[in-house]
Scaffold this active site. Sequence first.
Site, PDB file in Angstrom:
ATOM      1  CG  MET A 190      -3.376  -5.223  -0.694  1.00 48.11           C
ATOM      2  SD  MET A 190      -3.445  -7.002  -0.886  1.00 48.11           S
ATOM      3  CE  MET A 190      -1.883  -7.464  -0.178  1.00 48.11           C
ATOM      4  CB  CYS A 200      -4.178   4.749   1.698  1.00 49.02           C
ATOM      5  SG  CYS A 200      -2.432   4.750   1.896  1.00 49.02           S
ATOM      6  CE  LYS A 226       1.255  -2.130   1.501  1.00 49.52           C
ATOM      7  NZ  LYS A 226       0.132  -2.102   0.541  1.00 49.52           N
TER       8      LYS A 226
HETATM    9  C1  DHB Z   1      -3.110  -0.153  -0.024  1.00 48.03           C
HETATM   10  C2  DHB Z   1      -3.617   0.029  -1.291  1.00 48.03           C
HETATM   11  C3  DHB Z   1      -3.234   1.134  -2.009  1.00 48.03           C
HETATM   12  O1  DHB Z   1      -3.678   1.370  -3.274  1.00 48.03           O
HETATM   13  C4  DHB Z   1      -2.382   2.066  -1.439  1.00 48.03           C
HETATM   14  O2  DHB Z   1      -2.041   3.133  -2.129  1.00 48.03           O
HETATM   15  C5  DHB Z   1      -1.887   1.860  -0.176  1.00 48.03           C
HETATM   16  C6  DHB Z   1      -2.256   0.754   0.525  1.00 48.03           C
HETATM   17  C7  DHB Z   1      -3.488  -1.337   0.745  1.00 48.03           C
HETATM   18  O3  DHB Z   1      -4.653  -1.714   0.741  1.00 48.03           O
HETATM   19  O4  DHB Z   1      -2.592  -1.910   1.404  1.00 48.03           O
END
Ligand code: DHB
Length: 283
Positions: A68, A125, A42
């Site tokens: 997220m 992100c 992650k």
């Molecule tokens: C999150 C979503 C994403 O597409 C990413 O690249 C990094 C983080 C998130 O919302 O956690």
Amino acid sequence: MRHTFLGHQLKSHVMNAAGVHCTTLDELSILLKNTKGLIVTKTATLHPRQGNIKPRYAEIPGGSINSMGLPNLGIDAYINFITLNSMRAHRIILSIAGLSLNELIRVAHRANCSKALAIEVNLSCPNIDGKPQVAYDFQTTEYLLKQLGIIFDKPWGVKLPPYFDPIHFDQITELLNRSSVSFVTAINSPGNALWLDEDLKSVIVPKDGHGGIGGPMILPIALANVSHLRKRLRPEIEMIGCGGVETALDVKKHMKCGAQIVQVGTTLMKYGPHLLNELSASV
Ligand code: DHB
């Protein structure tokens, strides 16, 4: 068929997309032990983050939507995981980001000291309030690529958001071709989409219901991005395809467009890690 990435022979060319089944140490252990290819952690920030309030992920027609908010254990936890799994470290890619350039630089220094195969810098992100996606700001991207090139002495790459205009493909690849990236991952979720349920309410609460979308509905966008980037990138820069993969045929489509290996997000979320082996076995 044999597949290589960054000079390594792989037993599978199908892996998870960052964010799916790779946030907790349990999820990572299961992924690492039960799949044959690479895995990516992650996206990590310097410090742990709770992320946005739940619900923050939902299945919708054609795929998924998520907001997220970057929940993660912090970079040190993922580096420790790699140290604890050193026999399999050559299968692990570390995904990193920062809420500021300064933070990203600090995270990058730590990631560089890990035993990970490579580092995927997330320039895309989409779910952080008040933060633009770095990769939509070419000036900042150029600066960052230079700084990161100075920091990393292990293979690194970037995860890009989708672009929709030929000029933008020209601009981003010009910057990438001048940088020391070894690979490019395309695409991250198209961001700031909105879905309303039958009650005309958003299906996820944070950010007024807006979120990144994934699943089959984004496959054409993903394929176009892989193809446009592949045509413009230096041949030595490898590509990871990501976006919209539901079947082994979708994996093949990504590879036909120029990806060496392929990441799976929404469909992995739906079916679990065994899906990755199934997708790779049937090619
Ligand atoms: C999150 C979503 C994403 O597409 C990413 O690249 C990094 C983080 C998130 O919302 O956690």
